[in-house]
Scaffold this motif. Sequence first.
Motif, PDB file in Angstrom:
ATOM      1  N   UNK A 161       1.650   0.196 -15.030  1.00 47.78           N
ATOM      2  CA  UNK A 161       0.430   0.523 -14.281  1.00 47.78           C
ATOM      3  C   UNK A 161      -0.112   1.855 -14.776  1.00 47.78           C
ATOM      4  N   UNK A 162      -1.326   1.818 -15.333  1.00 50.89           N
ATOM      5  CA  UNK A 162      -1.933   3.031 -15.880  1.00 50.89           C
ATOM      6  C   UNK A 162      -3.185   3.443 -15.132  1.00 50.89           C
ATOM      7  N   UNK A 163      -3.081   3.640 -13.826  1.00 52.03           N
ATOM      8  CA  UNK A 163      -4.225   4.126 -13.050  1.00 52.03           C
ATOM      9  C   UNK A 163      -4.286   5.641 -13.250  1.00 52.03           C
ATOM     10  N   UNK A 164      -5.182   6.062 -14.128  1.00 52.75           N
ATOM     11  CA  UNK A 164      -5.179   7.460 -14.572  1.00 52.75           C
ATOM     12  C   UNK A 164      -5.616   8.432 -13.482  1.00 52.75           C
ATOM     13  N   UNK A 165      -6.386   7.952 -12.537  1.00 51.65           N
ATOM     14  CA  UNK A 165      -6.628   8.708 -11.308  1.00 51.65           C
ATOM     15  C   UNK A 165      -6.977   7.702 -10.227  1.00 51.65           C
ATOM     16  N   UNK A 166      -6.431   7.903  -9.038  1.00 48.43           N
ATOM     17  CA  UNK A 166      -6.646   6.970  -7.938  1.00 48.43           C
ATOM     18  C   UNK A 166      -7.284   7.697  -6.772  1.00 48.43           C
ATOM     19  N   UNK A 167      -8.587   7.521  -6.619  1.00 46.84           N
ATOM     20  CA  UNK A 167      -9.295   8.095  -5.472  1.00 46.84           C
ATOM     21  C   UNK A 167      -9.061   7.273  -4.208  1.00 46.84           C
TER      22      UNK A 167
ATOM     23  N   UNK B 224      -7.666  -3.791   1.063  1.00 47.96           N
ATOM     24  CA  UNK B 224      -7.760  -2.344   0.935  1.00 47.96           C
ATOM     25  C   UNK B 224      -7.905  -2.030  -0.551  1.00 47.96           C
ATOM     26  N   UNK B 225      -8.920  -1.249  -0.902  1.00 47.55           N
ATOM     27  CA  UNK B 225      -9.144  -0.922  -2.322  1.00 47.55           C
ATOM     28  C   UNK B 225      -8.137   0.089  -2.845  1.00 47.55           C
ATOM     29  N   UNK B 226      -7.362   0.690  -1.939  1.00 41.94           N
ATOM     30  CA  UNK B 226      -6.329   1.631  -2.374  1.00 41.94           C
ATOM     31  C   UNK B 226      -5.034   0.917  -2.746  1.00 41.94           C
ATOM     32  N   UNK B 227      -5.009  -0.402  -2.610  1.00 40.78           N
ATOM     33  CA  UNK B 227      -3.879  -1.203  -3.102  1.00 40.78           C
ATOM     34  C   UNK B 227      -4.308  -1.861  -4.406  1.00 40.78           C
ATOM     35  N   UNK B 228      -4.720  -0.995  -5.352  1.00 43.26           N
ATOM     36  CA  UNK B 228      -5.321  -1.476  -6.602  1.00 43.26           C
ATOM     37  C   UNK B 228      -4.317  -1.701  -7.720  1.00 43.26           C
ATOM     38  N   UNK B 229      -3.209  -0.962  -7.700  1.00 45.83           N
ATOM     39  CA  UNK B 229      -2.262  -1.052  -8.815  1.00 45.83           C
ATOM     40  C   UNK B 229      -1.685  -2.446  -8.966  1.00 45.83           C
ATOM     41  N   UNK B 230      -1.414  -3.099  -7.845  1.00 44.68           N
ATOM     42  CA  UNK B 230      -0.845  -4.448  -7.897  1.00 44.68           C
ATOM     43  C   UNK B 230      -1.835  -5.453  -8.489  1.00 44.68           C
ATOM     44  N   UNK B 231      -3.129  -5.175  -8.347  1.00 47.82           N
ATOM     45  CA  UNK B 231      -4.135  -6.055  -8.951  1.00 47.82           C
ATOM     46  C   UNK B 231      -4.088  -5.950 -10.466  1.00 47.82           C
ATOM     47  N   UNK B 232      -4.003  -4.713 -10.960  1.00 48.07           N
ATOM     48  CA  UNK B 232      -3.896  -4.483 -12.406  1.00 48.07           C
ATOM     49  C   UNK B 232      -2.633  -5.144 -12.952  1.00 48.07           C
ATOM     50  N   UNK B 233      -1.530  -4.970 -12.243  1.00 49.41           N
ATOM     51  CA  UNK B 233      -0.264  -5.557 -12.678  1.00 49.41           C
ATOM     52  C   UNK B 233      -0.314  -7.080 -12.665  1.00 49.41           C
TER      53      UNK B 233
ATOM     54  N   UNK C 104      -9.856 -10.498 -15.037  1.00 43.93           N
ATOM     55  CA  UNK C 104     -10.856 -10.081 -14.047  1.00 43.93           C
ATOM     56  C   UNK C 104     -10.383  -9.003 -13.077  1.00 43.93           C
ATOM     57  N   UNK C 105      -9.092  -8.999 -12.731  1.00 48.38           N
ATOM     58  CA  UNK C 105      -8.621  -8.004 -11.776  1.00 48.38           C
ATOM     59  C   UNK C 105      -8.576  -6.609 -12.399  1.00 48.38           C
ATOM     60  N   UNK C 106      -8.129  -6.509 -13.649  1.00 47.75           N
ATOM     61  CA  UNK C 106      -8.125  -5.208 -14.326  1.00 47.75           C
ATOM     62  C   UNK C 106      -9.550  -4.679 -14.396  1.00 47.75           C
TER      63      UNK C 106
END
Length: 475
Positions: free
Chosen positions: A242-248, A322-331, A209-211
Amino acid sequence: MSVNLATLNKGGFDLENLFIVDKGRPACPIYLLTKQSLKGWLEEHAGKQAAWVETNHFKAAHSEILLLPDKSGGVEAVLLGQGVEVDIFTLGALSKALPSGVYRLAHELDNGDMELAAHAWLIGTYHFDTYLPQKPDFEAPQLVLPKDSRLDRIQALGAAVFMVRDLINTPAADMGPIELEMAARNLAEKFNAEIEVIAGDALVEANYPLIHAVGRAAYEAPRLIDIRWGNPEGKKLVLVGKGVCFDSGGLNLKPGSYMDLMKKDMGGAANILGLARAVMQCGLDVNLRVLIGAVENAIGPEAFRPGDILPSRQGMTVEIGNTDAEGRLVLADMLTEAESEQPDLIIDMATLTGAARTALGPEVAPFFVRQDALANDLEAAVHAESDPMWRLPLWAGYDDWLSSRVADVRNISNGPHAGAITAALFLSRFVDAQTDWIHCDIYAWNPKSSPGRPVGGEAQGMRALFRMLEQRYGR
């Protein structure tokens, strides 16, 4: 512009023709000279050569190059400045600067340093020219290597670095989740690995669900890339990227100046794919699994919000601060899956926090481990490979900074301090305390050019990790 992924990972010259195994034939000598050793060299080569050095004001400054001419107008010798102490990686400045021909180091190095010299020579040929109408037309010089050189290893690590750099340097318009998946498929096909991809709403059905939440607002659907390779009876090694291909930044939108380099936010995935490539190409005796969360953190009607409470694969609920701390959610979802198979070792790599850059700058990557023995193994590899990393603590005293009144955990701390540590502490909640686990918070980018390391995407920590895996699992 559409990029043919088959043309990527070729960011230099033919790797197989950069080196010649020593057969005692003549070759142009390369002298590595510090400011101190230059004095002795001038005394030893008194006459025309010393006069030429003095005429050209060569001072042996770091990466300074001087070619000594022979009688026919060719090159008789090469002087390469080292500054105060020898830096093997200065050889990366020569592989584009020298005319074609065969060269050898004038002084013998031990095997470890010679492999580093070969690596520097190789990565110095790198160029990213995918978007240039005119490609470089240049014949790379060749370096003589000792007979016992591990040429296969040198070439494997070089190819891995080129792959990492190409993936990161490619703009997000041509390296989104779909293209990152295709790059992974190309790698899996090359080494006869199995690959499975779960994309879009299927991530919810499969309990990631987090990814899904991080990537669901983007035009290209989020996906989990799962590669398996190797000896089914071998030790289980799981690599997580972590494959965040672009992070707005998502709804917590980044300022424009902070978005300039966000094509590199998939640098962890790129480095993990490079590390996996080296493991497969060198045939380490492991049961390898590679997990890549490929997403874009975009803004749209489906974007997740600050204040949302999201479920995780592990069952823990996460409050979004904060939605800009998204990479840790994917991980987090991937680490839960990695942990499920009780592996011998988990390694994750991510361009995770600006706090890591504030602490150690862009050239030194922090890593986090629980076990001192594992940290010692990696630190030894860091030294042997000259691949700078530094251990930061998983300081339990900061763990309650992630406390939430409405969920099991918050995705960021409640204060401004120790962001790299609190991010690592967040991830640690998804890995069993007894599991050998390494978390690497990398920058994956060279902000300035140095020999062999042009401005752009970079393999950071990958060589040190590979050496540690060699020591741990053999070949």
